[in-house]
Design a protein around this motif. Structure first.
Motif, PDB file in Angstrom:
ATOM      1  N   GLU A   1      49.083  17.099 -28.890  1.00 31.17           N
ATOM      2  CA  GLU A   1      48.763  16.893 -27.478  1.00 31.17           C
ATOM      3  C   GLU A   1      47.580  15.950 -27.370  1.00 31.17           C
ATOM      4  O   GLU A   1      46.821  15.762 -28.328  1.00 31.17           O
ATOM      5  CB  GLU A   1      48.422  18.220 -26.793  1.00 31.17           C
ATOM      6  N   GLY A   2      47.395  15.371 -26.176  1.00 30.15           N
ATOM      7  CA  GLY A   2      46.209  14.571 -25.953  1.00 30.15           C
ATOM      8  C   GLY A   2      45.006  15.451 -25.669  1.00 30.15           C
ATOM      9  O   GLY A   2      45.151  16.615 -25.279  1.00 30.15           O
ATOM     10  N   PRO A   3      43.812  14.917 -25.878  1.00 30.54           N
ATOM     11  CA  PRO A   3      42.599  15.686 -25.554  1.00 30.54           C
ATOM     12  C   PRO A   3      42.557  16.008 -24.061  1.00 30.54           C
ATOM     13  O   PRO A   3      42.978  15.194 -23.232  1.00 30.54           O
ATOM     14  CB  PRO A   3      41.469  14.726 -25.940  1.00 30.54           C
ATOM     15  N   THR A   4      42.035  17.183 -23.748  1.00 33.01           N
ATOM     16  CA  THR A   4      41.871  17.571 -22.345  1.00 33.01           C
ATOM     17  C   THR A   4      40.401  17.881 -22.077  1.00 33.01           C
ATOM     18  O   THR A   4      39.695  18.438 -22.925  1.00 33.01           O
ATOM     19  CB  THR A   4      42.729  18.800 -21.985  1.00 33.01           C
ATOM     20  N   PHE A   5      39.965  17.534 -20.892  1.00 36.71           N
ATOM     21  CA  PHE A   5      38.573  17.711 -20.501  1.00 36.71           C
ATOM     22  C   PHE A   5      38.204  19.188 -20.465  1.00 36.71           C
ATOM     23  O   PHE A   5      38.970  20.028 -19.985  1.00 36.71           O
ATOM     24  CB  PHE A   5      38.339  17.076 -19.136  1.00 36.71           C
ATOM     25  N   LEU A   6      37.007  19.488 -20.962  1.00 36.45           N
ATOM     26  CA  LEU A   6      36.539  20.867 -20.986  1.00 36.45           C
ATOM     27  C   LEU A   6      35.320  21.057 -20.074  1.00 36.45           C
ATOM     28  O   LEU A   6      35.321  21.856 -19.156  1.00 36.45           O
ATOM     29  CB  LEU A   6      36.194  21.253 -22.414  1.00 36.45           C
ATOM     30  N   ILE A   7      34.269  20.306 -20.340  1.00 32.01           N
ATOM     31  CA  ILE A   7      33.032  20.464 -19.591  1.00 32.01           C
ATOM     32  C   ILE A   7      32.190  19.206 -19.775  1.00 32.01           C
ATOM     33  O   ILE A   7      32.342  18.501 -20.768  1.00 32.01           O
ATOM     34  CB  ILE A   7      32.273  21.729 -20.056  1.00 32.01           C
ATOM     35  N   SER A   8      31.321  18.933 -18.799  1.00 37.83           N
ATOM     36  CA  SER A   8      30.470  17.755 -18.897  1.00 37.83           C
ATOM     37  C   SER A   8      29.046  18.092 -18.498  1.00 37.83           C
ATOM     38  O   SER A   8      28.774  19.167 -17.931  1.00 37.83           O
ATOM     39  CB  SER A   8      31.004  16.637 -17.991  1.00 37.83           C
TER      40      SER A   8
END
Lengths: 111, 114
Positions: free
Chosen positions: A42-49
């Protein structure tokens, strides 16, 4: 040269305990930092910034800490769950242009 | 929203052949990025576009690599001729500043050059 470094290729943690993933950067112009989570195939998915004007950002079980003087950030996962097993990438940006990623840390949460 | 769409998912080719990877960004996003994932360098930025214009291609390994974005909904990454060391997973990502400067990635293309 790697501007964003994740020096631990892998990490194993017991379910329910805390996972701490670390990231270092070299460019003092970076002002925005992100963590991404990647499952196989899978592609990377955003978690937190986190923005450089803060030193902490929290979202549920995930907390990111930023130490600008040390050019270091960390991701804390509490409590860790088996579904958290994935590769975690740290990323940094200056003025929202290019996003530089680290080499990733593979987290395994043991049931 | 369909997300970022990449094709093909897998590509196996022989050394010397031309390879074309395709990407459809999320509608409304004005930034498009091509990344390559390797064990040694992690997610390595190859090139990025803003409003279909290439802004920085300094990450493109060499002249064998080229990228185009003919319109807001399509981009290609071409390798000609391909070499075994090009084997990697190639990701396309898109973003818009209005979305908190976060990248949305496609599922990637696993490229194997034999």
């Amino acid at each position: 040269d790697q501007q964003v470094k994740q020096n631990s290729p892998s990490l194993s943690v017991q379910e329910g305990r805390i996972s701490i993933l670390n990231c270092d950067y070299t460019n003092s112009m970076f002002d925005y930092f992100l963590w991404y989570k990647k499952y196989p195939a899978e592609g990377p998915t955003f978690l937190i910034s986190i923005s450089s004007i803060k030193d902490k950002n929290e979202d549920g079980r995930f907390t990111v800490f930023l130490n600008k003087s040390a050019k270091h950030l960390s991701l804390h996962i509490v409590p860790s769950q088996p579904g958290d097993s994935a590769v975690y990438f740290c990323a940094a940006s200056a003025y929202g242009n290019q996003f530089y990623f680290g080499t990733g840390t593979s987290l395994t949460v043991i049931p | 929203d369909a997300g970022v769409i990449q094709s093909p998912r897998h590509e196996v080719t022989e050394m010397g052949q031309e390879v074309t990877l395709r990407c459809k960004p999320i509608s409304g996003h004005d930034y498009l990025f091509w990344y390559r994932q390797t064990m040694m360098r992690g997610l390595e930025l190859l090139i990025y576009f803003n409003n279909n214009v290439p802004i920085d291609d300094s990450g493109m390994p060499e002249d064998r690599f080229s990228a185009k974005m003919p319109n807001a909904s399509f981009s290609t990454l071409k390798i000609q001729p391909s070499e075994p060391r090009d084997s990697a997973v190639y990701f396309c990502a898109s973003s818009s500043r209005g979305r908190g400067m976060r990248l949305f990635f496609g599922s990637g293309t696993q490229l194997s050059v034999l």
